[in-house]
Design a protein around this motif. Structure first.
Motif, short mmCIF file in Angstrom:
data_model
loop_
_atom_site.label_atom_id
_atom_site.label_comp_id
_atom_site.label_asym_id
_atom_site.label_seq_id
_atom_site.Cartn_x
_atom_site.Cartn_y
_atom_site.Cartn_z
N ALA A 1 0.84 -1.20 0.00
CA ALA A 1 0.00 0.00 0.00
C ALA A 1 0.88 1.25 0.00
O ALA A 1 0.60 2.23 -0.70
CB ALA A 1 -0.93 0.00 1.21
N HIS A 2 1.94 1.22 0.78
CA HIS A 2 2.84 2.39 0.84
C HIS A 2 3.58 2.60 -0.47
O HIS A 2 3.99 3.72 -0.79
CB HIS A 2 3.82 2.23 2.00
N ARG A 3 3.74 1.54 -1.25
CA ARG A 3 4.43 1.64 -2.54
C ARG A 3 3.51 2.07 -3.68
O ARG A 3 4.01 2.27 -4.79
CB ARG A 3 5.08 0.30 -2.88
N VAL A 4 2.22 2.21 -3.43
CA VAL A 4 1.35 2.77 -4.47
C VAL A 4 1.89 4.16 -4.77
O VAL A 4 2.07 4.97 -3.84
CB VAL A 4 -0.12 2.80 -3.99
N PRO A 5 2.19 4.47 -6.04
CA PRO A 5 2.91 5.71 -6.37
C PRO A 5 2.28 7.00 -5.82
O PRO A 5 3.00 7.93 -5.47
CB PRO A 5 2.91 5.72 -7.90
N GLN A 6 0.99 7.06 -5.70
CA GLN A 6 0.33 8.29 -5.25
C GLN A 6 0.38 8.47 -3.73
O GLN A 6 0.11 9.56 -3.22
CB GLN A 6 -1.14 8.30 -5.71
N VAL A 7 0.72 7.42 -2.99
CA VAL A 7 0.76 7.49 -1.53
C VAL A 7 2.05 8.16 -1.10
O VAL A 7 3.14 7.68 -1.39
CB VAL A 7 0.62 6.08 -0.90
N LEU A 8 1.91 9.28 -0.39
CA LEU A 8 3.07 10.03 0.08
C LEU A 8 3.59 9.51 1.42
O LEU A 8 4.79 9.49 1.66
CB LEU A 8 2.72 11.51 0.21
N SER A 9 2.66 9.11 2.30
CA SER A 9 3.06 8.58 3.61
C SER A 9 1.94 7.71 4.15
O SER A 9 0.78 7.83 3.75
CB SER A 9 3.39 9.70 4.60
N ALA A 10 2.31 6.84 5.09
CA ALA A 10 1.34 5.97 5.74
C ALA A 10 1.63 5.98 7.23
O ALA A 10 2.78 5.82 7.65
CB ALA A 10 1.44 4.55 5.20
N THR A 11 0.59 6.18 8.02
CA THR A 11 0.72 6.19 9.47
C THR A 11 -0.17 5.11 10.04
O THR A 11 -1.36 5.05 9.73
CB THR A 11 0.29 7.56 10.05
N LEU A 12 0.41 4.26 10.88
CA LEU A 12 -0.36 3.22 11.54
C LEU A 12 -1.22 3.86 12.61
O LEU A 12 -0.71 4.54 13.50
CB LEU A 12 0.58 2.18 12.17
N ALA A 13 -2.54 3.67 12.51
CA ALA A 13 -3.45 4.28 13.48
C ALA A 13 -3.97 3.27 14.49
O ALA A 13 -4.29 3.63 15.63
CB ALA A 13 -4.62 4.94 12.75
N TYR A 14 -4.09 2.00 14.09
CA TYR A 14 -4.67 0.99 14.97
C TYR A 14 -4.16 -0.37 14.55
O TYR A 14 -3.97 -0.64 13.36
CB TYR A 14 -6.20 1.02 14.88
N GLU A 15 -3.96 -1.24 15.53
CA GLU A 15 -3.54 -2.61 15.24
C GLU A 15 -4.31 -3.56 16.14
O GLU A 15 -4.46 -3.32 17.33
CB GLU A 15 -2.05 -2.77 15.50
#
Length: 99
Positions: A59-73
């Motif tokens: 998901a983070h490697r999808v070209p349009q994604v600038l950043s990913a933050t884990l919100a819940y696990e």
């Protein structure tokens, strides 16, 4: 079962394209899009043949994604009894027990 939620940052005009890319990643489901702020909320669930970690990376490697933050696990493993061997030691707090 493992499930995480992520907050993704995306350029607002690229959200529709990002959605298309994210929907190709196993276990990823888009739940919300904020076009004004350039944010997307997704969940990632593990499944047969892939892990949550693999899908987060994809998901983070999808070209349009600038950043990913884990919100819940969430880890669906339920411990029936409290096993002292599985409880990590707690740091000393300096607080003395009352007698």
């Amino acid at each position: 079962m493992k499930v995480v939620s992520l907050v993704l940052r995306v350029m607002p005009e690229q959200i529709p394209t990002a959605r298309s890319g994210l929907e190709q990643v196993p276990g990823v489901q888009v739940h919300a899009e904020d076009f004004d702020a350039g944010r997307m909320i997704v969940t990632v669930e593990d499944g047969e043949g892939y892990s949550v970690a693999d899908s987060i990376i994809a998901a983070h490697r999808v070209p349009q994604v600038l950043s990913a933050t884990l919100a819940y696990e969430f880890n669906g493993e339920i411990v029936e009894e409290l096993d002292p061997a599985r409880v990590p030691p707690q740091p000393a707090t300096g607080v003395q027990p009352c007698h």
